[in-house]
Scaffold this motif. Structure first.
Motif, PDB file in Angstrom:
ATOM      1  N   UNK A  57       0.955  -1.150  -0.077  1.00 29.21           N
ATOM      2  CA  UNK A  57       0.034   0.122   0.110  1.00 29.21           C
ATOM      3  C   UNK A  57       0.724   1.177  -0.006  1.00 29.21           C
ATOM      4  N   UNK A  58       1.981   1.110   0.862  1.00 26.17           N
ATOM      5  CA  UNK A  58       3.076   2.153   1.014  1.00 26.17           C
ATOM      6  C   UNK A  58       4.260   1.413   1.711  1.00 26.17           C
ATOM      7  N   UNK A  59       5.262   2.169   1.122  1.00 27.31           N
ATOM      8  CA  UNK A  59       6.570   1.401   1.561  1.00 27.31           C
ATOM      9  C   UNK A  59       7.648   2.394   2.121  1.00 27.31           C
ATOM     10  N   UNK A  60       8.665   1.766   2.655  1.00 27.74           N
ATOM     11  CA  UNK A  60       9.704   2.509   3.009  1.00 27.74           C
ATOM     12  C   UNK A  60      11.062   1.770   2.676  1.00 27.74           C
ATOM     13  N   UNK A  61      12.062   2.613   2.215  1.00 27.31           N
ATOM     14  CA  UNK A  61      13.392   1.531   2.315  1.00 27.31           C
ATOM     15  C   UNK A  61      14.411   2.457   2.885  1.00 27.31           C
ATOM     16  N   UNK A  62      15.590   1.741   3.426  1.00 27.12           N
ATOM     17  CA  UNK A  62      16.704   2.412   3.997  1.00 27.12           C
ATOM     18  C   UNK A  62      17.638   3.170   2.978  1.00 27.12           C
ATOM     19  N   UNK A  63      17.876   4.302   3.349  1.00 24.91           N
ATOM     20  CA  UNK A  63      18.946   5.167   2.417  1.00 24.91           C
ATOM     21  C   UNK A  63      19.835   5.957   3.219  1.00 24.91           C
ATOM     22  N   UNK A  64      20.782   5.881   3.585  1.00 28.43           N
ATOM     23  CA  UNK A  64      21.853   4.743   3.299  1.00 28.43           C
ATOM     24  C   UNK A  64      21.199   3.612   3.703  1.00 28.43           C
ATOM     25  N   UNK A  65      21.606   2.340   2.847  1.00 29.26           N
ATOM     26  CA  UNK A  65      21.388   1.012   3.492  1.00 29.26           C
ATOM     27  C   UNK A  65      21.970   0.751   4.711  1.00 29.26           C
ATOM     28  N   UNK A  66      21.296  -0.090   5.468  1.00 26.60           N
ATOM     29  CA  UNK A  66      21.748  -0.329   7.009  1.00 26.60           C
ATOM     30  C   UNK A  66      21.543  -2.018   6.994  1.00 26.60           C
ATOM     31  N   UNK A  67      22.347  -2.658   7.982  1.00 24.66           N
ATOM     32  CA  UNK A  67      22.242  -3.895   8.304  1.00 24.66           C
ATOM     33  C   UNK A  67      20.896  -4.579   8.659  1.00 24.66           C
ATOM     34  N   UNK A  68      20.675  -5.580   8.112  1.00 26.77           N
ATOM     35  CA  UNK A  68      19.435  -6.297   8.462  1.00 26.77           C
ATOM     36  C   UNK A  68      18.678  -5.910   9.797  1.00 26.77           C
ATOM     37  N   UNK A  69      19.572  -6.258  10.832  1.00 27.52           N
ATOM     38  CA  UNK A  69      19.138  -6.150  12.140  1.00 27.52           C
ATOM     39  C   UNK A  69      18.771  -4.915  12.644  1.00 27.52           C
ATOM     40  N   UNK A  70      19.540  -3.859  11.948  1.00 26.70           N
ATOM     41  CA  UNK A  70      19.600  -2.547  12.374  1.00 26.70           C
ATOM     42  C   UNK A  70      18.084  -1.548  12.109  1.00 26.70           C
ATOM     43  N   UNK A  71      17.586  -2.141  11.220  1.00 24.25           N
ATOM     44  CA  UNK A  71      16.307  -1.325  11.133  1.00 24.25           C
ATOM     45  C   UNK A  71      15.043  -1.841  12.260  1.00 24.25           C
ATOM     46  N   UNK A  72      15.436  -3.006  12.731  1.00 28.98           N
ATOM     47  CA  UNK A  72      14.415  -3.522  13.785  1.00 28.98           C
ATOM     48  C   UNK A  72      15.323  -2.873  15.201  1.00 28.98           C
ATOM     49  N   UNK A  73      16.413  -2.853  15.251  1.00 28.51           N
ATOM     50  CA  UNK A  73      17.026  -2.514  16.641  1.00 28.51           C
ATOM     51  C   UNK A  73      16.998  -0.980  16.903  1.00 28.51           C
ATOM     52  N   UNK A  74      17.190  -0.373  15.739  1.00 30.38           N
ATOM     53  CA  UNK A  74      17.221   1.277  15.852  1.00 30.38           C
ATOM     54  C   UNK A  74      16.574   1.804  14.618  1.00 30.38           C
ATOM     55  N   UNK A  75      15.154   1.711  14.768  1.00 25.44           N
ATOM     56  CA  UNK A  75      14.294   2.175  13.581  1.00 25.44           C
ATOM     57  C   UNK A  75      14.426   3.854  13.591  1.00 25.44           C
ATOM     58  N   UNK A  76      14.676   4.393  14.823  1.00 26.52           N
ATOM     59  CA  UNK A  76      14.979   5.746  15.013  1.00 26.52           C
ATOM     60  C   UNK A  76      16.032   6.436  14.336  1.00 26.52           C
ATOM     61  N   UNK A  77      17.152   5.719  14.255  1.00 25.40           N
ATOM     62  CA  UNK A  77      18.287   6.065  13.501  1.00 25.40           C
ATOM     63  C   UNK A  77      18.308   5.564  12.063  1.00 25.40           C
ATOM     64  N   UNK A  78      17.469   5.160  11.587  1.00 27.80           N
ATOM     65  CA  UNK A  78      17.600   4.396  10.171  1.00 27.80           C
ATOM     66  C   UNK A  78      16.716   5.346   9.167  1.00 27.80           C
ATOM     67  N   UNK A  79      17.456   6.048   8.344  1.00 29.41           N
ATOM     68  CA  UNK A  79      16.905   7.066   7.558  1.00 29.41           C
ATOM     69  C   UNK A  79      16.698   6.266   6.183  1.00 29.41           C
ATOM     70  N   UNK A  80      15.606   6.946   5.412  1.00 35.14           N
ATOM     71  CA  UNK A  80      15.237   6.525   4.246  1.00 35.14           C
ATOM     72  C   UNK A  80      14.221   7.123   3.660  1.00 35.14           C
ATOM     73  N   UNK A  81      13.718   6.652   2.415  1.00 43.54           N
ATOM     74  CA  UNK A  81      12.551   7.067   1.966  1.00 43.54           C
ATOM     75  C   UNK A  81      11.131   6.283   2.182  1.00 43.54           C
TER      76      UNK A  81
END
Length: 180
Positions: free
Chosen positions: A129-153
């Motif tokens: 429906x809508x989506x988000x991807x990290x940019x710059x890319x992060x490690x797989x576990x980082x998006x879960x462990x640190x969503x507040x520091x995972x920037x993207x679109x």
């Protein structure tokens, strides 16, 4: 309404970090009705085990909103579809890094990915429906462990790209569904 948070196969502290970061950013998240499901207590990749757990622990009239990560996306999509097939309500599924999991259902699905390749290739298995991807890319576990520091679109329904964090994206969806 209950928010179901379903982890992947990893240290449960990562799931606790995910929840804590959302609570710090938005205090309303503290008041939400949340049920956390982690491995190894429940085989999160198994829709059957997940649905059995939900049936025992959730009011059957409750509508559910799933937030799932990695292997938890496998169990969550199956459990959510089964829950809905029995006449129960599923508001949405927020699938975080569920790469390779076909996500097709009669309820809204939102994808978050740790990099553009995962985002692009996952969309081939069911449009979000809508989506988000990290940019710059992060490690797989980082998006879960640190969503507040995972920037993207954030790619919204209108096709616009909005710069934000993964936590901002998830919290915006929870506000949209009146969960916080």
């Amino acid at each position: 309404m209950t928010i179901i948070i379903c982890s992947g196969i990893h240290d449960p502290d990562l799931t606790n970090n995910f929840i804590q970061h959302l609570k710090i950013i938005n205090q309303k998240f503290l008041a939400a009705n949340i049920l956390v499901i982690t491995y190894p207590k429940i085989p999160v990749y198994s829709p059957v085990h997940l649905e059995q757990f939900l049936t025992k622990n959730i009011n059957q009239n409750d509508s559910l909103l799933f937030i799932a990560f990695s292997a938890g996306v496998v169990g969550s999509i199956g459990a959510a579809r089964n829950w809905q097939s029995k006449g129960r309500k599923v508001k949405a599924l927020i699938a975080i890094d569920g790469w390779g999991v076909p996500l097709i259902a009669d309820f809204p699905i939102y994808r978050l990915s740790h990099d553009y390749f995962t985002h692009w290739s996952s969309e081939l298995l069911g449009k979000s429906t809508e989506s988000f991807y990290s940019q710059p890319e992060v490690e797989h576990l980082t998006i879960w462990n640190s969503p507040h520091q995972t920037w993207g679109w954030w790619l919204n329904k209108s096709g616009a790209k909005i710069r934000c964090t993964a936590a901002d994206f998830v919290l915006n969806l929870l506000q949209k569904y009146d969960e916080i």
